[in-house]
Design a protein around this motif. Structure first.
Motif, PDB file in Angstrom:
ATOM      1  N   ASP A  25       0.823  -1.221   0.000  1.00 41.66           N
ATOM      2  CA  ASP A  25       0.000   0.000   0.000  1.00 41.66           C
ATOM      3  C   ASP A  25       0.853   1.265   0.000  1.00 41.66           C
ATOM      4  N   ASN A  26       2.104   1.123  -0.404  1.00 42.80           N
ATOM      5  CA  ASN A  26       3.003   2.261  -0.469  1.00 42.80           C
ATOM      6  C   ASN A  26       3.962   2.016  -1.634  1.00 42.80           C
ATOM      7  N   ILE A  27       3.863   2.832  -2.664  1.00 43.99           N
ATOM      8  CA  ILE A  27       4.661   2.636  -3.862  1.00 43.99           C
ATOM      9  C   ILE A  27       6.155   2.763  -3.570  1.00 43.99           C
ATOM     10  N   TYR A  28       6.520   3.666  -2.667  1.00 40.72           N
ATOM     11  CA  TYR A  28       7.936   3.876  -2.360  1.00 40.72           C
ATOM     12  C   TYR A  28       8.529   2.677  -1.617  1.00 40.72           C
ATOM     13  N   GLU A  29       7.766   2.104  -0.720  1.00 39.87           N
ATOM     14  CA  GLU A  29       8.220   0.917  -0.012  1.00 39.87           C
ATOM     15  C   GLU A  29       8.370  -0.255  -0.977  1.00 39.87           C
ATOM     16  N   TYR A  99       9.981 -12.177  -0.131  1.00 41.37           N
ATOM     17  CA  TYR A  99       9.505 -12.010   1.239  1.00 41.37           C
ATOM     18  C   TYR A  99       9.928 -10.634   1.733  1.00 41.37           C
ATOM     19  N   HIS A 100       9.007  -9.919   2.311  1.00 39.04           N
ATOM     20  CA  HIS A 100       9.327  -8.607   2.868  1.00 39.04           C
ATOM     21  C   HIS A 100       8.488  -8.391   4.119  1.00 39.04           C
ATOM     22  N   ARG A 101       9.011  -7.558   4.988  1.00 41.81           N
ATOM     23  CA  ARG A 101       8.252  -7.172   6.175  1.00 41.81           C
ATOM     24  C   ARG A 101       8.701  -5.791   6.593  1.00 41.81           C
ATOM     25  N   ASN A 102       7.820  -5.103   7.259  1.00 43.33           N
ATOM     26  CA  ASN A 102       8.121  -3.777   7.762  1.00 43.33           C
ATOM     27  C   ASN A 102       8.590  -3.919   9.199  1.00 43.33           C
ATOM     28  N   THR A 103       9.787  -3.497   9.493  1.00 37.84           N
ATOM     29  CA  THR A 103      10.335  -3.665  10.838  1.00 37.84           C
ATOM     30  C   THR A 103       9.671  -2.748  11.854  1.00 37.84           C
TER      31      THR A 103
END
Length: 108
Positions: A25-29, A99-103
């Protein structure tokens, strides 16, 4: 990663922005994750290419003697025809293989 079996585009194409940022939900991320994966892919490809070209290396002191090795040329042409690392990373992202996650998110 099997580079021969990838179906990533070789040329530049336009992607739907909503598909790219759907997972975050964030293009920059999303672009940040994709760019980090592209760097990893680029490093892997470069390391693999250097290892293969080292097999053909001949070390001599004379600059006048340059040998053209057909196998070396074939290897170089193969790697030149591959999709770029960013295209491979975007393809992996759209196929949900990264795989990604927001810390900053609390852990459940």
């Amino acid at each position: 990663m099997d580079l021969k079996k990838t179906d990533a585009p070789v040329s530049t194409i336009t992607y739907n922005r909503n598909e790219i940022d759907a997972a975050t939900d964030n293009i920059y991320e999303a672009i940040s994750v994709i760019s980090r994966r592209a760097e990893q892919i680029n490093t892997d490809i470069r390391r693999e290419l250097i290892d293969k070209l080292e097999e053909f290396a001949t070390y001599n002191d004379s600059l006048e003697e340059i040998f053209e090795n057909k196998e070396q040329i074939e290897v170089s042409k193969f790697y030149e025809k591959l999709p770029k690392p960013h295209a491979l990373a975007v393809k992996e992202w759209l196929d949900n293989k990264i795989y990604h996650r927001n810390t900053e998110d609390p852990q459940p």
